[in-house]
Design an enzyme around this catalytic site. Structure first.
Site, PDB file in Angstrom:
ATOM      1  N   LEU A   9      48.716  44.278  24.906  1.00 41.87           N
ATOM      2  CA  LEU A   9      47.377  44.870  24.883  1.00 41.87           C
ATOM      3  C   LEU A   9      46.983  45.333  26.283  1.00 41.87           C
ATOM      4  O   LEU A   9      46.879  44.527  27.209  1.00 41.87           O
ATOM      5  CB  LEU A   9      46.357  43.851  24.376  1.00 41.87           C
ATOM      6  CG  LEU A   9      46.689  43.193  23.034  1.00 41.87           C
ATOM      7  CD1 LEU A   9      45.562  42.265  22.602  1.00 41.87           C
ATOM      8  CD2 LEU A   9      46.951  44.245  21.970  1.00 41.87           C
ATOM      9  N   ARG A  16      34.740  43.548  34.020  1.00 39.01           N
ATOM     10  CA  ARG A  16      34.450  42.475  34.981  1.00 39.01           C
ATOM     11  C   ARG A  16      35.173  42.639  36.319  1.00 39.01           C
ATOM     12  O   ARG A  16      34.846  41.983  37.291  1.00 39.01           O
ATOM     13  CB  ARG A  16      34.798  41.113  34.338  1.00 39.01           C
ATOM     14  CG  ARG A  16      33.858  40.721  33.219  1.00 39.01           C
ATOM     15  CD  ARG A  16      34.423  39.612  32.347  1.00 39.01           C
ATOM     16  NE  ARG A  16      35.382  40.120  31.360  1.00 39.01           N
ATOM     17  CZ  ARG A  16      36.008  39.376  30.447  1.00 39.01           C
ATOM     18  NH1 ARG A  16      35.784  38.072  30.409  1.00 39.01           N
ATOM     19  NH2 ARG A  16      36.855  39.911  29.590  1.00 39.01           N
ATOM     20  N   THR A  79      40.291  43.112  20.532  1.00 41.44           N
ATOM     21  CA  THR A  79      41.743  42.861  20.580  1.00 41.44           C
ATOM     22  C   THR A  79      42.390  42.974  19.190  1.00 41.44           C
ATOM     23  O   THR A  79      43.546  43.385  19.089  1.00 41.44           O
ATOM     24  CB  THR A  79      42.036  41.479  21.197  1.00 41.44           C
ATOM     25  OG1 THR A  79      41.175  40.502  20.565  1.00 41.44           O
ATOM     26  CG2 THR A  79      41.761  41.464  22.684  1.00 41.44           C
ATOM     27  N   GLY A 140      38.833  31.582  24.893  1.00 39.97           N
ATOM     28  CA  GLY A 140      38.643  31.168  23.505  1.00 39.97           C
ATOM     29  C   GLY A 140      39.127  29.729  23.370  1.00 39.97           C
ATOM     30  O   GLY A 140      40.108  29.339  23.994  1.00 39.97           O
ATOM     31  N   ARG A 440      64.727  70.460  84.929  1.00 37.12           N
ATOM     32  CA  ARG A 440      63.431  70.055  85.472  1.00 37.12           C
ATOM     33  C   ARG A 440      63.246  70.766  86.807  1.00 37.12           C
ATOM     34  O   ARG A 440      64.219  71.217  87.424  1.00 37.12           O
ATOM     35  CB  ARG A 440      63.375  68.537  85.670  1.00 37.12           C
ATOM     36  CG  ARG A 440      64.376  68.020  86.662  1.00 37.12           C
ATOM     37  CD  ARG A 440      64.327  66.500  86.831  1.00 37.12           C
ATOM     38  NE  ARG A 440      65.225  66.076  87.883  1.00 37.12           N
ATOM     39  CZ  ARG A 440      66.074  65.066  87.773  1.00 37.12           C
ATOM     40  NH1 ARG A 440      66.154  64.368  86.651  1.00 37.12           N
ATOM     41  NH2 ARG A 440      66.827  64.745  88.799  1.00 37.12           N
TER      42      ARG A 440
HETATM   43  C1  UD1 Z   1      40.977  37.088  25.255  1.00 39.88           C
HETATM   44  C2  UD1 Z   1      40.846  36.270  23.947  1.00 39.88           C
HETATM   45  C3  UD1 Z   1      40.529  34.815  24.326  1.00 39.88           C
HETATM   46  C4  UD1 Z   1      41.593  34.265  25.270  1.00 39.88           C
HETATM   47  C5  UD1 Z   1      41.777  35.170  26.495  1.00 39.88           C
HETATM   48  C6  UD1 Z   1      42.998  34.721  27.268  1.00 39.88           C
HETATM   49  C7  UD1 Z   1      39.967  37.778  22.254  1.00 39.88           C
HETATM   50  C8  UD1 Z   1      38.807  38.208  21.474  1.00 39.88           C
HETATM   51  N1  UD1 Z   1      39.793  36.799  23.132  1.00 39.88           N
HETATM   52  O1  UD1 Z   1      39.709  37.090  25.885  1.00 39.88           O
HETATM   53  O2  UD1 Z   1      40.480  34.018  23.147  1.00 39.88           O
HETATM   54  O3  UD1 Z   1      41.247  32.945  25.659  1.00 39.88           O
HETATM   55  O4  UD1 Z   1      41.992  36.545  26.102  1.00 39.88           O
HETATM   56  O5  UD1 Z   1      43.121  35.435  28.468  1.00 39.88           O
HETATM   57  O6  UD1 Z   1      41.068  38.309  22.031  1.00 39.88           O
HETATM   58  N2  UD1 Z   1      42.110  44.983  25.070  1.00 39.88           N
HETATM   59  C9  UD1 Z   1      42.475  46.130  24.399  1.00 39.88           C
HETATM   60  N3  UD1 Z   1      41.572  46.719  23.563  1.00 39.88           N
HETATM   61  C10 UD1 Z   1      40.346  46.205  23.324  1.00 39.88           C
HETATM   62  C11 UD1 Z   1      39.985  45.015  24.001  1.00 39.88           C
HETATM   63  C12 UD1 Z   1      40.889  44.437  24.859  1.00 39.88           C
HETATM   64  O7  UD1 Z   1      43.593  46.633  24.571  1.00 39.88           O
HETATM   65  O8  UD1 Z   1      39.618  46.789  22.533  1.00 39.88           O
HETATM   66  C13 UD1 Z   1      43.091  44.360  25.976  1.00 39.88           C
HETATM   67  C14 UD1 Z   1      42.618  44.252  27.416  1.00 39.88           C
HETATM   68  O9  UD1 Z   1      43.047  45.393  28.148  1.00 39.88           O
HETATM   69  C15 UD1 Z   1      43.293  42.983  27.900  1.00 39.88           C
HETATM   70  C16 UD1 Z   1      43.491  42.160  26.642  1.00 39.88           C
HETATM   71  O10 UD1 Z   1      43.319  43.035  25.560  1.00 39.88           O
HETATM   72  O11 UD1 Z   1      44.558  43.239  28.475  1.00 39.88           O
HETATM   73  C17 UD1 Z   1      42.495  41.012  26.530  1.00 39.88           C
HETATM   74  O12 UD1 Z   1      41.178  41.518  26.588  1.00 39.88           O
HETATM   75  P1  UD1 Z   1      40.077  40.803  27.458  1.00 39.88           P
HETATM   76  O13 UD1 Z   1      38.834  41.606  27.373  1.00 39.88           O
HETATM   77  O14 UD1 Z   1      40.588  40.445  28.777  1.00 39.88           O
HETATM   78  O15 UD1 Z   1      39.852  39.454  26.589  1.00 39.88           O
HETATM   79  P2  UD1 Z   1      39.319  38.052  27.124  1.00 39.88           P
HETATM   80  O16 UD1 Z   1      37.854  38.115  27.188  1.00 39.88           O
HETATM   81  O17 UD1 Z   1      40.047  37.682  28.335  1.00 39.88           O
HETATM   82 MG    MG Z   2      41.299  38.657  29.603  1.00 41.39          MG
END
Ligand code: UD1
Ligand code: MG
Length: 455
Positions: A9, A16, A79, A140, A440
């Site tokens: 992902l 942030r 996600t 989570g 020179r």
């Molecule tokens: C996520 C998990 C959380 C876990 C944590 C571990 C979810 C809802 N939560 O939270 O349970 O403890 O990771 O690090 O999954 N991304 C996408 N598309 C989206 C949203 C996110 O590709 O629509 C990708 C982001 O680029 C990132 C990854 O997914 O690489 C995780 O997303 P992030 O927003 O960091 O989730 P956390 O809040 O860290």
């Molecule tokens: Mg994360």
């Protein structure tokens, strides 16, 4: 062994991070986070790796190249929604799919392999990689039932104050039965604190259906850091740095101060090399055995031969032979080739030049666009004049030539084998082999001039 797929992902903006650079492209030890994840996953020989891209799609693609395939998530709805974008690539295929986040750069191939094997042994439909954290804030939480089995995952923002007390967290890494994953994803809703489709909800969906859900708790807690802000980025840097440096120490490299030494994950270092503080070994750099590096040296995408010393100097995209001495305060710029037993001393800059064996430029020289033979001596302050403001020209210096102090060699020009250039010369024409060239103004002494002037 069944088919193995991976989904990474990498579509999020990373709000942030407060950055114009997309989160997963922020570097840890000089390498973008998502590249770390892809490199670890690639080491395990998956059948297909699908990277979900969205924010900065082109930038992520150009970073990762052809090693993975891509699925576009146009809107970042969470996600779960992100993984669903891999359906056209993976849907309907039999096998195990591991899902990883592009912001967990510390996760190792070993741990990924362990969770995969555990998942296969348990014959589970889903296995989540968990860790016990002293401070679980932001992650989570793993909610287990009376029997200790995983029931669901609750996001920090949705958790009750009781659930927030749970210290076992979701690392964001999971194994799924591929078909079960895509079926369950269709049932994921977005009725939660963030209004997002959460991937972790798949766990509860499968559990409720009576499918086997497992958890693999890793003891390597430091691997599970999810980088969401710059504080975590700095923590990841520390852990990765320590990991890399310790691995080299165990292979016979001395670090005088490992906290102050930065080695790329793609560098290699030979036995008995000693690295002093403030040294950065960046990119694809290869260091030979018995070298002395630093203090305060930067080597990037370069190859350094055995027993070479580089002190307080910079070497970029160049090759340096054996027993060479560079520095203090030298700058070797790209496309240079420094052969064995050469000495490049203080305040010497070399650019796009070849320096033959046993040649010396010990002080205050500029050698640019030059082909320098063997045993050539560049005396203090001698330089190549390679640029006329528009074009660059070549200087050729044959074996055993001696370039006197403060000489200017105006390119294009060739200095023949064994020729001697007198100090202070400005050479504009080729010098034949074995000739002495003086270019020179002749000195004039006006006797008693000063006394006369003062009377
Ligand atoms: C996520 C998990 C959380 C876990 C944590 C571990 C979810 C809802 N939560 O939270 O349970 O403890 O990771 O690090 O999954 N991304 C996408 N598309 C989206 C949203 C996110 O590709 O629509 C990708 C982001 O680029 C990132 C990854 O997914 O690489 C995780 O997303 P992030 O927003 O960091 O989730 P956390 O809040 O860290
Ligand atoms: Mg994360």
């Amino acid at each position: 062994m069944s088919n193995r797929f991976a989904v990474i992902l990498a579509a999020g903006q990373g709000t942030r991070m407060k950055s114009k650079l997309y989160k997963v492209l922020h570097s840890v030890c000089g390498k973008p986070m998502v590249q770390h994840v892809v490199d670890q996953v690639s080491a395990l020989g998956f059948d297909e790796i699908v990277t979900i891209i969205g924010h900065g799609a082109d930038a992520v693609k150009s970073q990762l190249g052809e090693r993975v395939s891509y699925a576009l998530q146009e809107e970042q709805l969470g996600t779960g929604h992100a993984v669903l974008q891999a359906e056209s690539a993976l849907g309907g295929r039999r096998g195990v799919t591991i899902v990883l986040c592009g912001d967990t750069p510390l996760l190792t191939a070993e741990t990924i392999d362990h969770v995969m094997s555990y998942h296969e042994e348990e014959q589970a439909k889903a296995t989540v990689l968990t860790a016990e954290l002293a401070d679980p804030t932001g992650y989570g939480r793993i909610v287990r039932n009376d029997k200790g089995l995983v029931e669901r995952i609750v996001e920090h923002k949705d958790a009750t104050s009781e659930e927030k007390q749970i210290t076992e967290v979701n690392t964001g890494t999971y194994c799924f039965d591929n078909e079960a994953l895509f079926q369950a994803l269709k049932e994921v809703g977005n009725n939660n604190a963030q209004g997002e489709y959460y991937l972790p909800d798949v766990i509860q969906i499968l559990q409720t259906k009576g499918e086997k859900v497992a958890a693999y708790k890793t003891a390597h807690v430091e691997e599970t850091l999810g980088v969401n802000d710059r504080v975590a980025l700095a923590q990841a840097e520390q852990v990765m740095k320590r990991r890399i440096n310790e691995a080299w120490m165990r292979k016979g490299v001395t670090f005088i101060d490992p906290e102050q030494t930065y080695v790329s994950p793609d560098a290699t270092i030979g036995q008995d090399t000693v690295i002093y503080p403030g040294t950065m070994v960046l990119g694809q750099t290869t260091i030979g055995e018995g070298c002395v590096l630093g203090p305060h040296t930067e080597l990037k995408d370069s190859k350094i031969g055995n027993k070479t010393a580089v002190k307080q100097s910079v070497v970029h995209n160049s090759e340096v032979g054996e027993r060479v001495s560079i520095g203090p305060f030298s700058h070797i710029r790209p496309a240079s080739m420094i052969h064995d037993d050469v000495r490049i001393g203080n305040f010497v800059e070399v650019k796009k030049s070849t320096i033959g064996k046993e040649s010396k430029a010990s002080h205050l020289s500029y050698i640019g666009d030059a082909e320098v033979g063997e045993r050539v001596n560049f005396s203090c302050g001698s330089i190549t004049v390679n640029y006329d403001g528009k074009y660059k020209f070549l200087t050729k210096i044959e074996d055993d030539a001696f370039i006197g102090c403060n000489s200017n060699l105006i390119a294009p020009v060739t200095i023949g084998k064994g020729a001697l250039i007198a100090a202070g010369s400005t050479i504009t024409e080729d010098v034949p082999s074995d000739a002495l060239s003086i270019a020179r103004a002749r000195q004039t002494n006006k006797e008693h001039y000063v006394t006369k002037k003062n009377n």
